[in-house]
Design an enzyme around this catalytic site. Structure first.
Site, mmCIF file in Angstrom:
data_model
loop_
_atom_site.group_PDB
_atom_site.id
_atom_site.type_symbol
_atom_site.label_atom_id
_atom_site.label_comp_id
_atom_site.label_asym_id
_atom_site.label_seq_id
_atom_site.Cartn_x
_atom_site.Cartn_y
_atom_site.Cartn_z
ATOM 1 C CB SER A 52 17.499 -2.383 3.151
ATOM 2 O OG SER A 52 18.367 -1.391 2.637
ATOM 3 C CE1 TYR A 100 14.155 1.584 4.947
ATOM 4 C CE2 TYR A 100 16.508 1.405 4.504
ATOM 5 C CZ TYR A 100 15.193 1.117 4.165
ATOM 6 O OH TYR A 100 14.927 0.352 3.062
HETATM 7 N N1 LIG Z 1 13.348 0.981 -3.242
HETATM 8 C C1 LIG Z 1 14.529 0.869 -2.657
HETATM 9 O O1 LIG Z 1 15.528 1.512 -3.067
HETATM 10 C C2 LIG Z 1 14.707 -0.091 -1.513
HETATM 11 C C3 LIG Z 1 16.023 -0.440 -1.158
HETATM 12 C C4 LIG Z 1 16.219 -1.304 -0.103
HETATM 13 C C5 LIG Z 1 15.138 -1.806 0.593
HETATM 14 N N2 LIG Z 1 13.872 -1.456 0.229
HETATM 15 C C6 LIG Z 1 12.766 -1.993 1.040
HETATM 16 O O2 LIG Z 1 11.848 -2.675 0.207
HETATM 17 C C7 LIG Z 1 10.540 -2.618 0.801
HETATM 18 C C8 LIG Z 1 9.556 -2.184 -0.277
HETATM 19 O O3 LIG Z 1 9.900 -0.876 -0.694
HETATM 20 P P1 LIG Z 1 9.536 -0.323 -2.133
HETATM 21 O O4 LIG Z 1 10.770 0.218 -2.710
HETATM 22 O O5 LIG Z 1 8.748 -1.300 -2.886
HETATM 23 O O6 LIG Z 1 8.619 0.917 -1.690
HETATM 24 P P2 LIG Z 1 7.288 1.522 -2.358
HETATM 25 O O7 LIG Z 1 7.384 1.545 -3.821
HETATM 26 O O8 LIG Z 1 7.057 2.801 -1.632
HETATM 27 O O9 LIG Z 1 6.144 0.469 -1.943
HETATM 28 C C9 LIG Z 1 5.846 0.272 -0.591
HETATM 29 C C10 LIG Z 1 4.671 -0.687 -0.482
HETATM 30 O O10 LIG Z 1 4.422 -0.935 0.902
HETATM 31 C C11 LIG Z 1 3.033 -0.691 1.170
HETATM 32 N N3 LIG Z 1 2.883 -0.203 2.521
HETATM 33 C C12 LIG Z 1 3.516 0.835 3.105
HETATM 34 N N4 LIG Z 1 3.077 1.022 4.349
HETATM 35 C C13 LIG Z 1 2.135 0.070 4.579
HETATM 36 C C14 LIG Z 1 1.314 -0.266 5.678
HETATM 37 N N5 LIG Z 1 1.335 0.435 6.825
HETATM 38 N N6 LIG Z 1 0.464 -1.317 5.565
HETATM 39 C C15 LIG Z 1 0.403 -2.030 4.415
HETATM 40 N N7 LIG Z 1 1.164 -1.769 3.335
HETATM 41 C C16 LIG Z 1 2.013 -0.719 3.421
HETATM 42 C C17 LIG Z 1 2.630 0.346 0.130
HETATM 43 O O11 LIG Z 1 1.247 0.273 -0.176
HETATM 44 P P3 LIG Z 1 0.096 1.282 0.342
HETATM 45 O O12 LIG Z 1 0.665 2.653 0.384
HETATM 46 O O13 LIG Z 1 -0.989 1.061 -0.657
HETATM 47 O O14 LIG Z 1 -0.255 0.736 1.676
HETATM 48 C C18 LIG Z 1 3.404 -0.144 -1.086
HETATM 49 O O15 LIG Z 1 2.702 -1.168 -1.726
HETATM 50 C C19 LIG Z 1 10.639 -1.659 1.984
HETATM 51 O O16 LIG Z 1 10.748 -2.372 3.182
HETATM 52 C C20 LIG Z 1 11.940 -0.918 1.721
HETATM 53 O O17 LIG Z 1 12.536 -0.487 2.914
HETATM 54 C C21 LIG Z 1 13.626 -0.605 -0.804
#
Ligand SMILES: NC(=O)c1ccc[n+]([C@@H]2O[C@H](COP(=O)([O-])OP(=O)(O)OC[C@H]3O[C@@H](n4cnc5c(N)ncnc54)[C@H](OP(=O)(O)O)[C@@H]3O)[C@@H](O)[C@H]2O)c1
Length: 267
Positions: free
Chosen positions: A139, A152
């Site tokens: 991130s 975080y």
């Molecule tokens: N969206 C943003 O603005 C943003 C910005 C910067 C960085 N990021 C980073 O990008 C990454 C992905 O985030 P996202 O935005 O795609 O979030 P998201 O839409 O909430 O998706 C998160 C994914 O991670 C899976 N997950 C969560 N906990 C898990 C666990 N214990 N075991 C296996 N799978 C797990 C969830 O699936 P299940 O619930 O089905 O397990 C889901 O598929 C994260 O590390 C986040 O910190 C996001």
């Protein structure tokens, strides 16, 4: 036909990677997340719409036995994985000072520890074959005090530092495996809703689409970049976070201690 293993494939950035790779063609997919039913339905959709075969592994990456099943697939030399996308992750709106240590530890486990473990196993398996690619989703919050009263950014900084340290090393470079850290800014996914962070804390201009993020990230991976910061606005913000005084960044950071209380986090 290459094989890509994508964690966090049931939602958000991981799901966008899987869909993009399926639409592009040339990949079979291994989809990993906890939600088996969502992954099964998604695999069916990829088969029907893109003629892409997708295996499903329902696994909680914070549980050692589940992680073992994913590692076994990742290192299976009979059907080798060429591309690992480590996208599973989460955040909290609960300030660290009000959170339990167990929850803080869980965040570190999913955002950093599990991704490092998968990375190291993939490196060995791919290195043995002389080729492979690994994308670790971190991130821009890894670069400075962008979130206050929160660990975080620290979890993402750990992943970024570990990925850079491996990617620049002569031994890894010689192995033929490429690593890249992807540093998204605010991206429209389920992340905020799951964390309980109100979208109103993010001005409109800051939002990125997951599709755009993935397209830019894969272009950067093909170009051999070690970090990918999609969009010009986040490149500028990242530069300011990396090189500006941290005390100035902290003044405009999101302070979780000052947010209205969020509904309890359930996972
Ligand atoms: N969206 C943003 O603005 C943003 C910005 C910067 C960085 N990021 C980073 O990008 C990454 C992905 O985030 P996202 O935005 O795609 O979030 P998201 O839409 O909430 O998706 C998160 C994914 O991670 C899976 N997950 C969560 N906990 C898990 C666990 N214990 N075991 C296996 N799978 C797990 C969830 O699936 P299940 O619930 O089905 O397990 C889901 O598929 C994260 O590390 C986040 O910190 C996001």
């Amino acid at each position: 036909m290459r094989i890509a293993l994508v964690t966090g494939a049931s939602a958000g950035i991981g799901r966008a990677f899987a869909r993009h790779l399926a639409a592009q063609g040339g990949h079979r997919l291994v989809l990993v997340a906890r939600s088996a039913a969502i992954l099964d339905a998604f695999a069916g959709e990829l088969r029907d719409h893109h003629a892409t075969e997708a295996e499903v592994i329902a696994a909680d990456l914070t549980v050692p036995a589940d992680r073992r099943r994913v590692i076994d697939r990742l290192t299976d030399q009979a059907t080798p994985v060429d591309l690992l996308i480590n996208a599973a992750g989460m955040g909290y709106s609960v300030p660290t000072t009000s959170n339990t240590f167990e929850r803080e530890e869980y965040l570190l486990d999913i955002n950093a520890r599990s991704k490092l473990e998968l990375t190291l196993h993939a490196l060995r398996a791919m290195g043995g074959r002389g080729s492979g690619e690994i994308v670790n989703v971190s991130s821009v919050a890894a670069l400075g005090p962008a979130w206050l009263d929160s660990t975080y950014g620290a979890s993402q900084a750990y992943l970024l530092a570990a990925t850079e340290s491996l990617a620049y090393s002569a031994r890894v470079r010689r192995s033929g495996v490429r690593l890249m850290a992807l540093l998204p800014g605010d991206t429209r996914t389920e992340f905020n809703a799951r964390a309980g962070i109100p979208d109103s804390t993010t001005p409109d201009w800051r939002w990125l689409s997951a599709e755009r993020l993935v397209r830019d990230a894969l272009r950067d991976l093909r170009a051999g970049r070690i970090t990918s910061i999609p969009s010009r606005r986040y490149k500028v913000l990242a530069w300011a976070l990396r090189h500006g005084p941290r005390s100035v960044a902290a003044r405009v950071a999101l302070d979780f201690g000052t947010l209205p209380p969020a509904p309890p986090v359930t996972r």
